[in-house]
Design an enzyme around this catalytic site. Structure first.
Site, PDB file in Angstrom:
ATOM      1  N   ASP A 220       0.832  -1.206   0.000  1.00  0.00           N
ATOM      2  CA  ASP A 220       0.000   0.000   0.000  1.00  0.00           C
ATOM      3  C   ASP A 220       0.863   1.251   0.000  1.00  0.00           C
ATOM      4  OD1 ASP A 220      -2.652   1.353   2.123  1.00  0.00           O
ATOM      5  OD2 ASP A 220      -2.344   1.433  -0.050  1.00  0.00           O
TER       6      ASP A 220
ATOM      7  N   LYS B  16       2.725   3.475  -5.681  1.00  0.00           N
ATOM      8  CA  LYS B  16       2.181   2.450  -6.594  1.00  0.00           C
ATOM      9  C   LYS B  16       3.225   1.959  -7.598  1.00  0.00           C
ATOM     10  CE  LYS B  16      -1.010   3.345  -3.964  1.00  0.00           C
ATOM     11  NZ  LYS B  16      -0.976   2.554  -2.708  1.00  0.00           N
TER      12      LYS B  16
ATOM     13  N   ASP C 209      -3.260  -3.061  -2.492  1.00  0.00           N
ATOM     14  CA  ASP C 209      -4.326  -2.061  -2.520  1.00  0.00           C
ATOM     15  C   ASP C 209      -4.204  -1.216  -3.799  1.00  0.00           C
ATOM     16  OD1 ASP C 209      -5.289   0.862  -0.542  1.00  0.00           O
ATOM     17  OD2 ASP C 209      -6.509  -0.565  -1.671  1.00  0.00           O
ATOM     18  N   ASN C 210      -5.305  -0.605  -4.224  1.00  0.00           N
ATOM     19  CA  ASN C 210      -5.298   0.414  -5.283  1.00  0.00           C
ATOM     20  C   ASN C 210      -4.892  -0.071  -6.669  1.00  0.00           C
ATOM     21  OD1 ASN C 210      -3.741   2.012  -2.660  1.00  0.00           O
ATOM     22  ND2 ASN C 210      -5.795   2.620  -3.294  1.00  0.00           N
TER      23      ASN C 210
ATOM     24  N   GLU D 231     -11.454   4.088  -1.074  1.00  0.00           N
ATOM     25  CA  GLU D 231     -11.881   4.371   0.301  1.00  0.00           C
ATOM     26  C   GLU D 231     -12.740   5.640   0.377  1.00  0.00           C
ATOM     27  OE1 GLU D 231      -8.756   3.662  -0.596  1.00  0.00           O
ATOM     28  OE2 GLU D 231      -7.321   5.161   0.025  1.00  0.00           O
TER      29      GLU D 231
END
Ligand SMILES: O=C(NC/C=C/[C@H]1O[C@@H](n2cnc3c(NCCO)ncnc32)[C@H](O)[C@@H]1O)c1cc(-c2ccc(F)cc2)cc(O)c1O
Ligand SMILES: [Mg+2]
Length: 227
Positions: free
Chosen positions: A154, A157, A182-183, A212
């Site tokens: 996380d 990126k 994540d993401n 989120e």
């Protein structure tokens, strides 16, 4: 000078959450981010998916890349059985300072041990200040970690892929290790996704969710290292 968003988030926790209660800390942060100021915590919706994967894996060693304010550290740690080693890496000292306080406020401080303490009945959360690129090769030497059962990605990126390759090179993954990222849609990690979805060394699955505290699509990618 004006406080930072992490400092305002910490103040909300200290003001509204029940000390020693991890769930209350989590709910307070989610409420703050939904009603006061958005912040890049994994959040409640994707957090529920994170919870289910952590419970399924029940890791004895876990790594988190990018602590930020410690929201997902608390989410993960509250589910871990005694004796677990959770290492979370954060290279921004101001964020690390906030995360340390949030982890301690959640009552996990009696489980926050430097990893070489020989106690056996505590969860060890070690928040290490430093860049993953420098620290990953030192996991064995610093913490006596042979392999990670679970890794939560996380952080920046564009670092998911290089750090995954570094974990492979350092032989910190074993057959069955789980990576949860994540993401993968927003902001997106295209090179990482392409790698874990096409490499014969991974079995990958996408968990559709939302960014989120918003209605924007995002999701988590769960990848099993096949050895
Ligand atoms: O950018 C996002 N996360 C980054 C997290 C960085 C944290 O991790 C720390 N960090 C970074 N690289 C490293 C590193 N190693 C790498 C460098 O050596 N080693 C150690 N620590 C590291 C930083 O200091 C921060 O504490 C994000 C954005 C959106 C977003 C979506 C939509 C929008 F419109 C806006 C934003 C949503 C999300 O859920 C997101 O996670
Ligand atoms: Mg994130």
């Amino acid at each position: 000078t004006r406080s930072t968003r992490p400092q305002r988030l910490l103040r909300a926790v200290q003001k509204k959450a029940i000390k020693g209660d991890p769930q209350s800390v989590i709910s307070t942060i989610d409420y703050f981010c939904r009603h006061s100021e958005w912040a890049m915590n994994v959040g409640d919706e994707k957090g529920a998916i994170l919870d289910s994967v952590v419970c399924e894996v029940s890791p004895s060693t876990a790594l988190e890349l990018g602590t930020y304010c410690g929201y997902s550290t608390v989410r993960i740690a509250r589910l871990l059985p005694p004796g677990t080693k959770l290492i979370t890496l954060e290279f921004n000292p101001d964020y690390a300072a906030v995360a340390r306080q949030i982890i301690e406020y959640s009552g996990l401080q009696d489980k926050v041990r430097v990893l070489w303490t020989d106690g056996v009945n505590h969860i060890y959360i070690c928040l290490v200040e430093g860049a993953s690129g420098d620290l990953i090769p030192k996991m064995q030497e610093l913490f006596g970690i042979k392999t990670f059962d679970f890794v939560f990605l996380d952080h920046w990126k564009d670092r998911y892929l290089p750090d995954t390759k570094l974990l492979e090179e350092c032989q910190l993954l074993r057959k069955g290790s789980i990576l949860l990222a994540d993401n993968v849609i927003c902001p997106g990690t295209p090179d990482y996704l392409e790698y874990v979805r096409n490499s014969p060394r991974y079995e990958s699955k996408y968990f559709k969710s939302h960014l989120e505290y918003t209605k924007v699509e995002d999701g988590l990618e769960k990848s099993v290292f096949l050895g």
